[in-house]
Design an enzyme around this catalytic site. Sequence first.
Site, PDB file in Angstrom:
ATOM      1  N   ASN A  68     -26.400  43.310 -48.863  1.00 28.77           N
ATOM      2  CA  ASN A  68     -25.758  44.512 -49.366  1.00 28.77           C
ATOM      3  C   ASN A  68     -25.102  45.251 -48.195  1.00 28.77           C
ATOM      4  OD1 ASN A  68     -25.580  47.401 -50.165  1.00 28.77           O
ATOM      5  ND2 ASN A  68     -26.425  46.612 -52.081  1.00 28.77           N
ATOM      6  N   SER A  88     -33.705  41.673 -58.495  1.00 30.57           N
ATOM      7  CA  SER A  88     -33.074  41.281 -59.752  1.00 30.57           C
ATOM      8  C   SER A  88     -31.658  41.854 -59.817  1.00 30.57           C
ATOM      9  CB  SER A  88     -33.911  41.788 -60.928  1.00 30.57           C
ATOM     10  OG  SER A  88     -33.441  41.258 -62.137  1.00 30.57           O
ATOM     11  N   GLU A 129     -25.443  39.922 -53.600  1.00 26.92           N
ATOM     12  CA  GLU A 129     -24.948  38.721 -54.258  1.00 26.92           C
ATOM     13  C   GLU A 129     -23.439  38.573 -54.099  1.00 26.92           C
ATOM     14  OE1 GLU A 129     -28.523  40.350 -56.559  1.00 26.92           O
ATOM     15  OE2 GLU A 129     -26.735  41.179 -55.619  1.00 26.92           O
ATOM     16  N   HIS A 136     -22.483  44.312 -52.971  1.00 26.04           N
ATOM     17  CA  HIS A 136     -23.917  44.081 -53.160  1.00 26.04           C
ATOM     18  C   HIS A 136     -24.296  42.782 -52.460  1.00 26.04           C
ATOM     19  CE1 HIS A 136     -24.597  46.768 -56.962  1.00 26.04           C
ATOM     20  NE2 HIS A 136     -23.978  47.405 -55.990  1.00 26.04           N
ATOM     21  N   CYS A 161     -23.443  41.967 -60.568  1.00 28.00           N
ATOM     22  CA  CYS A 161     -23.800  40.716 -59.894  1.00 28.00           C
ATOM     23  C   CYS A 161     -24.152  39.632 -60.902  1.00 28.00           C
ATOM     24  CB  CYS A 161     -24.938  40.964 -58.907  1.00 28.00           C
ATOM     25  SG  CYS A 161     -24.411  42.045 -57.545  1.00 28.00           S
ATOM     26  N   CYS A 183     -28.016  43.401 -60.668  1.00 29.41           N
ATOM     27  CA  CYS A 183     -27.416  44.383 -61.555  1.00 29.41           C
ATOM     28  C   CYS A 183     -26.431  43.650 -62.479  1.00 29.41           C
ATOM     29  CB  CYS A 183     -26.708  45.468 -60.746  1.00 29.41           C
ATOM     30  SG  CYS A 183     -25.196  44.893 -59.919  1.00 29.41           S
ATOM     31  N   ASP A 225     -26.580  54.309 -56.263  1.00 30.71           N
ATOM     32  CA  ASP A 225     -26.165  52.960 -56.618  1.00 30.71           C
ATOM     33  C   ASP A 225     -26.632  52.614 -58.027  1.00 30.71           C
ATOM     34  OD1 ASP A 225     -25.165  50.386 -56.455  1.00 30.71           O
ATOM     35  OD2 ASP A 225     -26.608  49.682 -54.999  1.00 30.71           O
TER      36      ASP A 225
END
Length: 143
Positions: A35, A71, A48, A46, A76, A73, A136
């Site tokens: 991130n 996990s 990912e 982010h 992503c 969002c 965020d």
Amino acid sequence: MAKALEMAQKSYDEGGVPVGAVMVEGDEVIAAGHNRRVQHDDSVSHGETDCLRQAGLRESYDGITLYTTLSPCMMCSGSVLQFGIRRVVIGEDENFPGNADFLRSRGVDVLILNDEGCKSLMGRFIKERPDIWFEDIAGREEV
């Protein structure tokens, strides 16, 4: 997951949100990211998405596993679906439940590890920097 956690720690050390991700093909890490929202003043950077950016253009994502410390969002998760990544390994979903069920409903193989290192690092960050966390994704159950 160890490499993804290393990337999350890197983001934390830089003052950013501690989410790391790696893409693996077979036994080879082909990309790693973290991130960079705070560091780059970029709301869509982010862990990912940064990892995907680091991978560069690919003809196919067949056989790719995405490891992520938290996990994902909805943004992503959408990226996972957009590029046809069929397997996602999640370090933890306690600090943010994310969208594992959504990914599963779309045919993605999802494994949640409940990794103590991932939980601890994110938990520490949330306590230390709630201002960054809540701007965020934290204020929402699922995004």
